[in-house]
Design an enzyme around this catalytic site. Sequence first.
Site, PDB file in Angstrom:
ATOM      1  N   LYS A  20       0.837  -1.194   0.000  1.00 37.27           N
ATOM      2  CA  LYS A  20       0.000   0.000   0.000  1.00 37.27           C
ATOM      3  C   LYS A  20       0.886   1.265   0.000  1.00 37.27           C
ATOM      4  O   LYS A  20       2.107   1.169   0.192  1.00 37.27           O
ATOM      5  CB  LYS A  20      -0.930  -0.041   1.217  1.00 37.27           C
ATOM      6  CG  LYS A  20      -1.827  -1.301   1.242  1.00 37.27           C
ATOM      7  CD  LYS A  20      -2.980  -1.132   2.219  1.00 37.27           C
ATOM      8  CE  LYS A  20      -3.094  -2.260   3.191  1.00 37.27           C
ATOM      9  NZ  LYS A  20      -4.240  -2.144   4.108  1.00 37.27           N
ATOM     10  N   TYR A  60     -12.035  -2.738  -2.186  1.00 37.52           N
ATOM     11  CA  TYR A  60     -12.459  -2.959  -0.795  1.00 37.52           C
ATOM     12  C   TYR A  60     -13.980  -3.042  -0.652  1.00 37.52           C
ATOM     13  O   TYR A  60     -14.501  -2.766   0.432  1.00 37.52           O
ATOM     14  CB  TYR A  60     -11.914  -1.827   0.085  1.00 37.52           C
ATOM     15  CG  TYR A  60     -10.474  -2.027   0.519  1.00 37.52           C
ATOM     16  CD1 TYR A  60     -10.054  -3.218   1.127  1.00 37.52           C
ATOM     17  CD2 TYR A  60      -9.521  -1.020   0.361  1.00 37.52           C
ATOM     18  CE1 TYR A  60      -8.734  -3.404   1.541  1.00 37.52           C
ATOM     19  CE2 TYR A  60      -8.200  -1.212   0.781  1.00 37.52           C
ATOM     20  CZ  TYR A  60      -7.817  -2.400   1.370  1.00 37.52           C
ATOM     21  OH  TYR A  60      -6.517  -2.578   1.797  1.00 37.52           O
ATOM     22  N   PHE A  68     -14.605   2.972   8.605  1.00 41.91           N
ATOM     23  CA  PHE A  68     -13.301   3.436   8.089  1.00 41.91           C
ATOM     24  C   PHE A  68     -13.182   3.315   6.567  1.00 41.91           C
ATOM     25  O   PHE A  68     -12.141   3.619   6.001  1.00 41.91           O
ATOM     26  CB  PHE A  68     -12.161   2.657   8.771  1.00 41.91           C
ATOM     27  CG  PHE A  68     -12.283   1.157   8.643  1.00 41.91           C
ATOM     28  CD1 PHE A  68     -11.850   0.494   7.503  1.00 41.91           C
ATOM     29  CD2 PHE A  68     -12.841   0.405   9.679  1.00 41.91           C
ATOM     30  CE1 PHE A  68     -11.967  -0.887   7.387  1.00 41.91           C
ATOM     31  CE2 PHE A  68     -12.973  -0.977   9.565  1.00 41.91           C
ATOM     32  CZ  PHE A  68     -12.529  -1.625   8.418  1.00 41.91           C
ATOM     33  N   ARG A  96      -0.885 -14.840   3.846  1.00 38.54           N
ATOM     34  CA  ARG A  96      -1.512 -14.149   4.984  1.00 38.54           C
ATOM     35  C   ARG A  96      -0.696 -14.342   6.255  1.00 38.54           C
ATOM     36  O   ARG A  96      -0.629 -13.469   7.113  1.00 38.54           O
ATOM     37  CB  ARG A  96      -2.944 -14.667   5.193  1.00 38.54           C
ATOM     38  CG  ARG A  96      -3.897 -14.382   4.044  1.00 38.54           C
ATOM     39  CD  ARG A  96      -4.477 -13.005   4.088  1.00 38.54           C
ATOM     40  NE  ARG A  96      -5.285 -12.763   5.254  1.00 38.54           N
ATOM     41  CZ  ARG A  96      -6.030 -11.670   5.429  1.00 38.54           C
ATOM     42  NH1 ARG A  96      -6.067 -10.717   4.492  1.00 38.54           N
ATOM     43  NH2 ARG A  96      -6.731 -11.502   6.511  1.00 38.54           N
ATOM     44  N   THR A 102      -4.311  -8.296  10.864  1.00 39.36           N
ATOM     45  CA  THR A 102      -4.696  -6.977  10.334  1.00 39.36           C
ATOM     46  C   THR A 102      -4.188  -5.833  11.205  1.00 39.36           C
ATOM     47  O   THR A 102      -3.659  -4.845  10.699  1.00 39.36           O
ATOM     48  CB  THR A 102      -6.249  -6.913  10.234  1.00 39.36           C
ATOM     49  OG1 THR A 102      -6.693  -7.986   9.407  1.00 39.36           O
ATOM     50  CG2 THR A 102      -6.707  -5.591   9.658  1.00 39.36           C
ATOM     51  N   ARG A 113       3.721  -7.272   9.080  1.00 41.93           N
ATOM     52  CA  ARG A 113       3.101  -6.200   9.881  1.00 41.93           C
ATOM     53  C   ARG A 113       3.651  -6.177  11.306  1.00 41.93           C
ATOM     54  O   ARG A 113       3.800  -5.111  11.906  1.00 41.93           O
ATOM     55  CB  ARG A 113       1.578  -6.376   9.897  1.00 41.93           C
ATOM     56  CG  ARG A 113       0.913  -6.016   8.558  1.00 41.93           C
ATOM     57  CD  ARG A 113      -0.524  -6.472   8.535  1.00 41.93           C
ATOM     58  NE  ARG A 113      -1.265  -6.035   7.355  1.00 41.93           N
ATOM     59  CZ  ARG A 113      -2.422  -6.562   6.980  1.00 41.93           C
ATOM     60  NH1 ARG A 113      -2.965  -7.548   7.688  1.00 41.93           N
ATOM     61  NH2 ARG A 113      -3.039  -6.120   5.898  1.00 41.93           N
ATOM     62  N   ASN A 123      -1.023  -0.299   7.740  1.00 46.39           N
ATOM     63  CA  ASN A 123      -0.433  -1.634   7.935  1.00 46.39           C
ATOM     64  C   ASN A 123       0.272  -2.173   6.693  1.00 46.39           C
ATOM     65  O   ASN A 123       0.491  -3.366   6.548  1.00 46.39           O
ATOM     66  CB  ASN A 123      -1.482  -2.613   8.494  1.00 46.39           C
ATOM     67  CG  ASN A 123      -2.653  -2.808   7.564  1.00 46.39           C
ATOM     68  OD1 ASN A 123      -2.663  -2.285   6.454  1.00 46.39           O
ATOM     69  ND2 ASN A 123      -3.641  -3.578   8.003  1.00 46.39           N
ATOM     70  N   HIS A 126      -1.421  -5.533   1.610  1.00 46.92           N
ATOM     71  CA  HIS A 126      -2.691  -6.246   1.438  1.00 46.92           C
ATOM     72  C   HIS A 126      -2.406  -7.643   0.903  1.00 46.92           C
ATOM     73  O   HIS A 126      -1.514  -7.825   0.081  1.00 46.92           O
ATOM     74  CB  HIS A 126      -3.588  -5.513   0.424  1.00 46.92           C
ATOM     75  CG  HIS A 126      -4.758  -6.344  -0.008  1.00 46.92           C
ATOM     76  ND1 HIS A 126      -5.925  -6.417   0.709  1.00 46.92           N
ATOM     77  CD2 HIS A 126      -4.910  -7.199  -1.057  1.00 46.92           C
ATOM     78  CE1 HIS A 126      -6.748  -7.266   0.106  1.00 46.92           C
ATOM     79  NE2 HIS A 126      -6.157  -7.754  -0.963  1.00 46.92           N
ATOM     80  N   GLU A 137      -9.541 -10.443  -7.082  1.00 54.17           N
ATOM     81  CA  GLU A 137      -8.582  -9.336  -6.977  1.00 54.17           C
ATOM     82  C   GLU A 137      -7.547  -9.384  -8.094  1.00 54.17           C
ATOM     83  O   GLU A 137      -7.165  -8.345  -8.641  1.00 54.17           O
ATOM     84  CB  GLU A 137      -7.923  -9.352  -5.589  1.00 54.17           C
ATOM     85  CG  GLU A 137      -8.922  -8.951  -4.506  1.00 54.17           C
ATOM     86  CD  GLU A 137      -8.451  -9.145  -3.070  1.00 54.17           C
ATOM     87  OE1 GLU A 137      -9.226  -8.837  -2.146  1.00 54.17           O
ATOM     88  OE2 GLU A 137      -7.304  -9.612  -2.860  1.00 54.17           O
TER      89      GLU A 137
HETATM   90  P1  GDP Z   1      -6.748  -7.334   5.978  1.00 53.11           P
HETATM   91  O1  GDP Z   1      -7.352  -8.351   5.045  1.00 53.11           O
HETATM   92  O2  GDP Z   1      -5.877  -7.948   7.035  1.00 53.11           O
HETATM   93  O3  GDP Z   1      -6.024  -6.230   5.232  1.00 53.11           O
HETATM   94  O4  GDP Z   1      -7.949  -6.654   6.779  1.00 53.11           O
HETATM   95  P2  GDP Z   1      -9.452  -6.272   6.339  1.00 53.11           P
HETATM   96  O5  GDP Z   1      -9.771  -6.861   5.003  1.00 53.11           O
HETATM   97  O6  GDP Z   1     -10.345  -6.579   7.483  1.00 53.11           O
HETATM   98  O7  GDP Z   1      -9.384  -4.679   6.216  1.00 53.11           O
HETATM   99  C1  GDP Z   1      -8.789  -4.066   5.103  1.00 53.11           C
HETATM  100  C2  GDP Z   1      -7.948  -2.921   5.576  1.00 53.11           C
HETATM  101  O8  GDP Z   1      -8.773  -1.961   6.214  1.00 53.11           O
HETATM  102  C3  GDP Z   1      -6.892  -3.276   6.639  1.00 53.11           C
HETATM  103  O9  GDP Z   1      -5.703  -3.802   6.094  1.00 53.11           O
HETATM  104  C4  GDP Z   1      -6.686  -1.951   7.318  1.00 53.11           C
HETATM  105  O10 GDP Z   1      -5.784  -1.128   6.559  1.00 53.11           O
HETATM  106  C5  GDP Z   1      -8.073  -1.314   7.254  1.00 53.11           C
HETATM  107  N1  GDP Z   1      -8.784  -1.553   8.527  1.00 53.11           N
HETATM  108  C6  GDP Z   1      -9.303  -2.724   8.975  1.00 53.11           C
HETATM  109  N2  GDP Z   1      -9.871  -2.571  10.185  1.00 53.11           N
HETATM  110  C7  GDP Z   1      -9.717  -1.244  10.495  1.00 53.11           C
HETATM  111  C8  GDP Z   1     -10.092  -0.450  11.615  1.00 53.11           C
HETATM  112  O11 GDP Z   1     -10.690  -0.923  12.574  1.00 53.11           O
HETATM  113  N3  GDP Z   1      -9.739   0.872  11.550  1.00 53.11           N
HETATM  114  C9  GDP Z   1      -9.083   1.419  10.487  1.00 53.11           C
HETATM  115  N4  GDP Z   1      -8.775   2.717  10.517  1.00 53.11           N
HETATM  116  N5  GDP Z   1      -8.700   0.710   9.432  1.00 53.11           N
HETATM  117  C10 GDP Z   1      -9.012  -0.614   9.428  1.00 53.11           C
HETATM  118 MG    MG Z   2      -8.929  -8.213   3.705  1.00 54.41          MG
END
Ligand code: GDP
Ligand code: MG
Length: 162
Positions: A20, A60, A68, A96, A102, A113, A123, A126, A137
Amino acid sequence: MLQDQEVHAAQMERTFIAIKPDGVQRGLISEIIARFERKGFKLVAIKLVIPTKSFAQKHYHDLKERPFFDGLCDFLSSGPVLAMVWEGEGVIKYGRKLIGATDPQKSEPGTIRGDLAVVVGRNIIHGSDGPETAKDEINLWFKPEELTSYTSNQEKPDSTPH
Ligand code: GDP
Ligand code: MG
């Protein structure tokens, strides 16, 4: 009958991995790629792109109800993203694992991470979370002709004369 290359391509698992904008701007591209390479996964596509906000919203889309979501899509479209496809046995799940949880506060040390990030909104990386999202994707970010299919030299018998 399928050619060797086609059999190989049909069987091999692929995942979508993206560094990212925060990861790119912090100079973490080589560090992150190195971890996937050293594990033994194979890079089959790579490009640096600045996604539009509507493209980020597509990427997303599963999170559109989350508070968020808007900030996340603004952030993903704020600068260059390094989009990649990695191939290998178990690459979706193990990718992963390499990435970590996450929330970087909960990611184990030794993960990308865990070692390199502090807050969930920054973080750095992705990775697709399952076979369906990996397929979707990869199709969203890459055209079929941008995906390479090859047998690495390590996978071939050494045919050079001694
Ligand atoms: P990932 O698959 O581990 O990347 O997580 P998710 O698919 O649940 O969320 C996508 C992205 O959204 C994450 O990598 C974070 O950058 C962001 N994100 C997820 N949860 C939160 C949150 O609670 N707060 C904020 N600000 N960003 C979040
Ligand atoms: Mg995800």
